[in-house]
Scaffold this active site. Structure first.
Site, PDB file in Angstrom:
ATOM      1  N   HIS A   1       6.186  12.625  27.715  1.00 20.46           N
ATOM      2  CA  HIS A   1       6.135  13.126  28.641  1.00 20.46           C
ATOM      3  C   HIS A   1       8.227  13.266  28.634  1.00 20.46           C
ATOM      4  O   HIS A   1       9.147  12.649  29.313  1.00 20.46           O
ATOM      5  CB  HIS A   1       6.337  12.536  30.000  1.00 20.46           C
ATOM      6  CG  HIS A   1       6.706  13.961  31.270  1.00 20.46           C
ATOM      7  ND1 HIS A   1       5.986  14.166  32.421  1.00 20.46           N
ATOM      8  CD2 HIS A   1       7.659  15.121  30.772  1.00 20.46           C
ATOM      9  CE1 HIS A   1       7.064  14.558  32.797  1.00 20.46           C
ATOM     10  NE2 HIS A   1       7.859  15.071  32.451  1.00 20.46           N
TER      11      HIS A   1
ATOM     12  N   ARG B   1       2.565  20.633  33.115  1.00 21.69           N
ATOM     13  CA  ARG B   1       2.355  19.039  34.292  1.00 21.69           C
ATOM     14  C   ARG B   1       1.031  18.907  33.107  1.00 21.69           C
ATOM     15  O   ARG B   1       0.074  20.029  33.140  1.00 21.69           O
ATOM     16  CB  ARG B   1       2.287  19.715  35.795  1.00 21.69           C
ATOM     17  CG  ARG B   1       4.458  19.387  35.300  1.00 21.69           C
ATOM     18  CD  ARG B   1       4.491  17.939  35.878  1.00 21.69           C
ATOM     19  NE  ARG B   1       5.763  17.887  36.473  1.00 21.69           N
ATOM     20  CZ  ARG B   1       6.835  18.169  35.799  1.00 21.69           C
ATOM     21  NH1 ARG B   1       6.238  17.734  34.254  1.00 21.69           N
ATOM     22  NH2 ARG B   1       7.716  18.072  36.001  1.00 21.69           N
TER      23      ARG B   1
HETATM   24  P1  NDP Z   1      10.551  28.149  36.077  1.00 15.03           P
HETATM   25  O1  NDP Z   1       9.761  27.800  37.451  1.00 15.03           O
HETATM   26  O2  NDP Z   1      11.289  28.486  35.168  1.00 15.03           O
HETATM   27  O3  NDP Z   1       8.537  29.097  35.842  1.00 15.03           O
HETATM   28  C1  NDP Z   1       7.505  29.396  36.103  1.00 15.03           C
HETATM   29  C2  NDP Z   1       6.399  30.309  35.317  1.00 15.03           C
HETATM   30  O4  NDP Z   1       5.486  30.772  35.551  1.00 15.03           O
HETATM   31  C3  NDP Z   1       7.278  31.270  35.222  1.00 15.03           C
HETATM   32  O5  NDP Z   1       7.207  32.336  34.418  1.00 15.03           O
HETATM   33  C4  NDP Z   1       6.661  31.907  36.637  1.00 15.03           C
HETATM   34  O6  NDP Z   1       5.565  33.690  36.946  1.00 15.03           O
HETATM   35  C5  NDP Z   1       5.146  31.476  36.089  1.00 15.03           C
HETATM   36  N1  NDP Z   1       4.048  30.889  37.255  1.00 15.03           N
HETATM   37  C6  NDP Z   1       3.827  30.158  37.801  1.00 15.03           C
HETATM   38  N2  NDP Z   1       2.665  29.867  38.822  1.00 15.03           N
HETATM   39  C7  NDP Z   1       1.765  31.038  38.364  1.00 15.03           C
HETATM   40  C8  NDP Z   1       0.342  31.547  38.588  1.00 15.03           C
HETATM   41  N3  NDP Z   1       0.255  31.209  39.364  1.00 15.03           N
HETATM   42  N4  NDP Z   1       0.347  32.824  37.770  1.00 15.03           N
HETATM   43  C9  NDP Z   1       0.383  33.130  36.761  1.00 15.03           C
HETATM   44  N5  NDP Z   1       2.098  32.248  36.231  1.00 15.03           N
HETATM   45  C10 NDP Z   1       2.798  31.802  36.550  1.00 15.03           C
HETATM   46  O7  NDP Z   1      10.000  26.990  35.315  1.00 15.03           O
HETATM   47  P2  NDP Z   1      10.364  26.730  33.754  1.00 15.03           P
HETATM   48  O8  NDP Z   1       9.743  27.413  33.177  1.00 15.03           O
HETATM   49  O9  NDP Z   1      11.845  25.843  34.288  1.00 15.03           O
HETATM   50  O10 NDP Z   1       9.668  25.328  33.464  1.00 15.03           O
HETATM   51  C11 NDP Z   1       8.071  25.322  33.560  1.00 15.03           C
HETATM   52  C12 NDP Z   1       7.393  23.750  34.002  1.00 15.03           C
HETATM   53  O11 NDP Z   1       7.662  22.726  32.358  1.00 15.03           O
HETATM   54  C13 NDP Z   1       8.194  23.119  34.823  1.00 15.03           C
HETATM   55  O12 NDP Z   1       7.554  23.469  35.958  1.00 15.03           O
HETATM   56  C14 NDP Z   1       8.088  22.153  34.289  1.00 15.03           C
HETATM   57  O13 NDP Z   1       6.544  20.962  35.035  1.00 15.03           O
HETATM   58  C15 NDP Z   1       7.748  21.801  33.113  1.00 15.03           C
HETATM   59  N6  NDP Z   1       8.530  20.597  32.650  1.00 15.03           N
HETATM   60  C16 NDP Z   1       8.438  19.963  31.659  1.00 15.03           C
HETATM   61  C17 NDP Z   1       9.094  18.668  31.087  1.00 15.03           C
HETATM   62  C18 NDP Z   1       8.428  18.005  29.637  1.00 15.03           C
HETATM   63  O14 NDP Z   1       9.470  16.945  29.513  1.00 15.03           O
HETATM   64  N7  NDP Z   1       7.577  17.906  29.683  1.00 15.03           N
HETATM   65  C19 NDP Z   1      10.434  19.033  30.809  1.00 15.03           C
HETATM   66  C20 NDP Z   1      11.182  20.518  32.350  1.00 15.03           C
HETATM   67  C21 NDP Z   1      10.096  20.999  32.798  1.00 15.03           C
HETATM   68  P3  NDP Z   1       6.611  33.724  36.997  1.00 15.03           P
HETATM   69  O15 NDP Z   1       7.810  34.385  36.101  1.00 15.03           O
HETATM   70  O16 NDP Z   1       6.136  35.820  38.147  1.00 15.03           O
HETATM   71  O17 NDP Z   1       6.924  33.695  39.072  1.00 15.03           O
HETATM   72  C1  OXD Z   2      11.412  18.364  34.761  1.00 16.12           C
HETATM   73  C2  OXD Z   2      10.232  17.074  34.010  1.00 16.12           C
HETATM   74  O1  OXD Z   2      10.504  19.090  35.511  1.00 16.12           O
HETATM   75  O2  OXD Z   2      11.395  15.922  32.733  1.00 16.12           O
HETATM   76  O3  OXD Z   2      12.302  18.519  34.341  1.00 16.12           O
HETATM   77  O4  OXD Z   2       9.256  16.731  33.664  1.00 16.12           O
END
Ligand code: NDP
Ligand code: OXD
Length: 310
Positions: free
Chosen positions: A273, A225
């Site tokens: 995006h 994001r």
């Molecule tokens: P997950 O929720 O599965 O994982 C999030 C990760 O971030 C976890 O490892 C978590 O730690 C870590 N995290 C969260 N908060 C913190 C913090 N404060 N400090 C350190 N680490 C933190 O997310 P996904 O991997 O499934 O997806 C990640 C992001 O990708 C989504 O939230 C979305 O915003 C973005 N996205 C973008 C897309 C695009 O097309 N550009 C498409 C799809 C998604 P922990 O494991 O310890 O909980």
């Molecule tokens: C998602 C995205 O969060 O597309 O799935 O950004």
């Protein structure tokens, strides 16, 4: 008895979701909001940024599923009913994200932007290739998508380290956790891949101090994001050369405004995006599985923790 799933998204067409979900759940009708009539018993919602007031129209909801992996657009809403909210956690979505991240990292690892610039200038510009193991890739966020991308980068031989909130044990990569580990982690990232969800804790997490901690000339790939990075600080660092290049799929404001400095920067690749998208044929299986769990009185899987923000 037939139940209804209301589908609301301004970007995803309903037809493939209807086909995939109705094939898996013959007792569930998939309807757009304008198709809902008095005969519909709306129990489920599959949504991407539905309009304000949307949920109040469906008081019988038992499960909300976000049509994506990121929950940030829904988490902060003050009109969410008190029902479980799940998000997509789909291997095909992870595969598509991994492809994008791999492309962006390989492009920097193989100096492709330098060759693109040299070609534009009609110049033969030999740079001796580096081995993958010499290139340190830092992945911020090791969740479903971040973890999958980090594992693939490690499989390709890069020196991968990851950072998350809680410690992880992932094969082939070094894992760090917690706020105190962030700056030292950044200091080791020749290529930084940002895969954190947007939460109150991660908003502008990567600001001037964090950018300054990166090795000079480091590259940044942001696929999570836009607001996780302080965009003005990033532009400044790209201008000074402290950040050598950026591949950006997400921005503070989308669509990226006409005339925004990022559009014109030679060392920036902008994509709109789409690093990964929800894929009906595979994600429908997860949604149907969760609906069956609700039928059985079980908690849905991949539930968003609304207090934590992801
Ligand atoms: P997950 O929720 O599965 O994982 C999030 C990760 O971030 C976890 O490892 C978590 O730690 C870590 N995290 C969260 N908060 C913190 C913090 N404060 N400090 C350190 N680490 C933190 O997310 P996904 O991997 O499934 O997806 C990640 C992001 O990708 C989504 O939230 C979305 O915003 C973005 N996205 C973008 C897309 C695009 O097309 N550009 C498409 C799809 C998604 P922990 O494991 O310890 O909980
Ligand atoms: C998602 C995205 O969060 O597309 O799935 O950004």
């Amino acid at each position: 008895m037939t139940e209804t799933l209301v589908f609301a998204s301004a970007v995803d067409p309903i037809a493939p979701w209807r086909t995939a979900l109705e094939a898996l759940l013959p007792d569930v009708r998939v309807r757009a909001p304008e198709e809902i009539g008095p005969e519909d018993d709306v129990r489920y919602a599959l949504v991407w940024k539905p309009p304000a007031g949307f949920f109040a129209r469906h008081p019988g909801l038992r499960l909300i599923t976000i049509l994506g992996a990121g929950a940030d657009a829904l988490v902060g809403r003050d009109d969410l009913p008190d029902v479980p909210v799940a998000r997509l956690s789909d291997p095909e979505m992870a595969r598509m994200m991994t492809h994008y991240v791999l492309f962006a990292v390989l492009r920097y690892a193989r100096d492709i932007p330098a060759f693109e610039a040299a070609q534009r200038a009609g110049r033969w510009h030999y740079l001796h290739p580096r081995e993958a193991r010499e290139i340190r890739v830092g992945v911020l966020g090791l969740g479903d998508l971040g973890g999958a991308a980090a594992r693939e980068l490690a499989r390709q031989g890069f020196a991968v380290s990851g950072w998350s909130r809680t410690p992880k044990d992932l094969p082939g990569l070094t894992s760090h956790a917690g706020a105190a580990a962030l700056l030292p982690f950044l200091g080791q990232a020749d290529i930084l891949v940002v895969m954190l969800p947007l939460t109150p804790e991660t908003r502008r997490l990567i600001g001037p101090r964090e950018i300054a901690a990166l090795p000079p000339g480091a590259k940044i790939v942001n696929v999570s994001r836009g607001p996780v990075i302080d965009e003005a600080a990033l532009v400044e660092a790209l201008r000074s050369g402290h950040v050598g290049g950026a591949t950006l799929d997400v921005f503070e404001v989308e669509p990226l405004a006409e005339g925004h400095p990022l559009w014109g920067m030679e060392n920036v690749l902008v994509t709109p995006h789409l690093a990964s998208v929800a894929i009906p044929a595979s994600a429908a299986r997860q949604i149907a599985h969760n609906i069956r769990r609700v039928w059985e009185g079980l908690a849905p899987e991949h539930r968003v923790d609304l207090a934590r923000g992801y």
